[in-house]
Design an enzyme around this catalytic site. Structure first.
Site, PDB file in Angstrom:
ATOM      1  N   VAL A  22       0.839  -1.205   0.000  1.00  0.00           N
ATOM      2  CA  VAL A  22       0.000   0.000   0.000  1.00  0.00           C
ATOM      3  C   VAL A  22       0.870   1.250   0.000  1.00  0.00           C
ATOM      4  O   VAL A  22       0.505   2.268  -0.606  1.00  0.00           O
ATOM      5  CB  VAL A  22      -0.953  -0.010   1.208  1.00  0.00           C
ATOM      6  CG1 VAL A  22      -1.769   1.279   1.266  1.00  0.00           C
ATOM      7  CG2 VAL A  22      -1.887  -1.208   1.148  1.00  0.00           C
TER       8      VAL A  22
ATOM      9  N   GLU B 241       5.617   4.505   7.872  1.00  0.00           N
ATOM     10  CA  GLU B 241       5.915   3.609   8.993  1.00  0.00           C
ATOM     11  C   GLU B 241       5.462   2.214   8.574  1.00  0.00           C
ATOM     12  O   GLU B 241       4.271   1.895   8.612  1.00  0.00           O
ATOM     13  CB  GLU B 241       5.171   4.070  10.249  1.00  0.00           C
ATOM     14  CG  GLU B 241       5.591   5.446  10.748  1.00  0.00           C
ATOM     15  CD  GLU B 241       7.019   5.481  11.245  1.00  0.00           C
ATOM     16  OE1 GLU B 241       7.551   4.407  11.575  1.00  0.00           O
ATOM     17  OE2 GLU B 241       7.598   6.576  11.314  1.00  0.00           O
TER      18      GLU B 241
ATOM     19  N   CYS C  46       3.976  -4.720  14.071  1.00  0.00           N
ATOM     20  CA  CYS C  46       5.032  -4.508  13.078  1.00  0.00           C
ATOM     21  C   CYS C  46       6.417  -4.663  13.676  1.00  0.00           C
ATOM     22  O   CYS C  46       7.384  -4.907  12.957  1.00  0.00           O
ATOM     23  CB  CYS C  46       4.881  -3.138  12.430  1.00  0.00           C
ATOM     24  SG  CYS C  46       4.897  -1.763  13.607  1.00  0.00           S
TER      25      CYS C  46
END
Length: 445
Positions: free
Chosen positions: A157, A175, A209
């Site tokens: 994305v 990020e 993440c």
């Protein structure tokens, strides 16, 4: 807003991810309120002009860096920490004086709905707007011109975000994530290491993440580590983790299917866990051994409660393994030997680095949080968020004094003028404590 609506927030987080109250408060509310207090306490000092050193030619000028707002910024948040990763960047944006358009993730639907209800009640709708919807709405949103785009999410994305931003030459903070390594080497407290690894990996069911994505160790270490991991998992979640209220669920059926496909394609051997339930979106905390570097689990970020262990022969081989891949968002080293920790620290590059623990660094607002290379561009948290959403304007305020001195730079040009200019602009001229050199320059004219 956070304090007055804590119960509603916790309820929404549980609906989206079955987040235990303990984890939700720790990772969503505490981190956010700490960030808010840190910004409120330090904002006055962050906003002050930053004066810089001057040369002789600029001795009588005011030379400083002034922070100013970028303007209207767009914040696009993910679903895994749907409150923290939406509002933490907003703290920096507000601190820097910006207006913001805020896009929560449609996947964490309950939190999206709650933020769309609460934010307009607490923040000026003239300055802060919440936009709901999925990929099509986000695509339409990106057609507008913003002064900065802050995106947290996947690399795929992120590429679309960059393409959209390029149309307006909009700066972007990304990020992202990637495969964060854990590396155990040398003498180590194996029981403590196992407990810290289990907590960091399976917190939020591995949907972080910064979670350790895979683990490197020698085969001898693996033989003692696996029983320690098994015991830590049993201590934390019991013999039947599915019934444990302290374990989150996978966010959606689609993400559950993706994880099960990865696990099914893996050639590794499951030594802990492996159970699943599609209706409950449950995957047991799972550990695999005999995983090779070309295994299906090593093709992409796992982002779930699956931990593959890969054996390496030496410290140097482990460092080489890490450096052959994209730079990770975080790197975790477990060892009692400072020489091992320092060598990995110096020989690798990552967004963050922690020894003998995992993910805990993101809780400290004084440390920048962000990736490097494929794991992200830019950083935030604390002052770093304020700087991300600020323009640093170079300022020089001059008066009319010593206009004759300016004659050195005016035509007609002469070699003696050039010589004086080179000297007055050099670092050496900053050390002069008297005005003799200035008078000599003027007399030369």
């Amino acid at each position: 807003m956070v304090n007055e609506n804590e119960e509603q927030i916790l309820k929404a987080l549980h609906q989206d991810l079955a987040k235990p109250k303990f984890e939700a408060i720790l990772s969503e509310l505490v981190i956010l309120t700490n960030e808010l207090h840190y910004a409120i306490s330090n904002l006055r000092s962050w906003m002050q002009p930053e004066y810089v050193s001057k040369s002789l030619a600029t001795r009588f000028d005011d030379c400083f860096v002034q922070r100013e707002p970028l303007g209207v910024v767009l914040i696009i948040a993910p679903w895994n920490y749907p409150l923290q990763l939406l509002l933490l960047p907003l703290v920096g944006a507000i601190a820097a004086g910006n207006c913001a358009v805020i896009k929560p993730s449609e996947i964490s639907l309950a939190t999206e709905n709650l933020m769309a209800e609460l934010i307009p009640r607490y923040l000026s709708q003239d300055c802060y707007a919440v936009v709901r919807g999925g990929p099509e709405e986000t695509k339409a949103l990106l057609e507008n011109r913003f002064d900065h785009i802050f995106y947290t999410g996947s690399q795929s994305v992120a590429r679309s975000i960059l393409q959209a931003a390029s149309v307006h030459l909009t700066p972007v903070t990304l990020e992202l994530g990637g495969k964060c390594p854990g590396f155990i080497y040398g003498h180590v407290n194996i029981v403590a290491a196992a407990r810290r690894l289990v907590w960091a990996k399976f917190f939020n069911a591995g949907q972080s993440c910064v979670a350790p994505d895979y683990l490197l160790c020698t085969r001898a270490t693996q033989d003692t580590l696996v029983p320690a991991l098994r015991q830590a998992l049993e201590d934390f979640y019991g013999t039947n983790p599915q019934t444990c209220p302290d374990l989150s669920r996978i966010v959606s059926p689609r993400h559950w299917t993706r994880l099960m496909n990865l696990l099914g394609r893996s050639k590794g051997k499951v030594v802990v866990g492996g159970e699943s339930n599609e209706e409950d979106k449950y995957i047991a905390p799972t550990v695999l051994v005999d995983v090779t570097e070309d295994d299906a689990l090593m093709e992409e970020e796992i982002f779930g409660p699956i931990l593959p262990i890969i054996t390496v022969e030496s410290l140097e081989k482990g460092i080489e393994f890490i450096n052959c891949r994209e730079k990770p968002l975080a790197l975790y080293v477990f060892s009692d030997e400072s020489s091992v920790i320092n060598m990995v620290l110096e020989k690798t590059s990552s967004g963050g680095f922690v020894s003998n623990d995992g993910i805990i660094h993101m809780s400290l607002p004084g440390l920048p949080f962000g990736g490097v290379g494929g794991s992200g561009w830019g950083s935030y948290h604390g002052r770093w968020g304020f700087e991300t959403f600020s323009h640093r304007k170079a300022c020089m305020l001059r008066g009319w004094a010593l206009e004759r001195l300016n004659g050195l730079r005016y035509p007609p040009y002469r070699d003696d003028k050039l010589g004086w200019l080179r000297w007055t602009a050099s670092p050496k001229s900053r050390d002069q404590s008297n005005q003799t050199s200035i008078y000599t320059c003027i007399s030369t004219l």
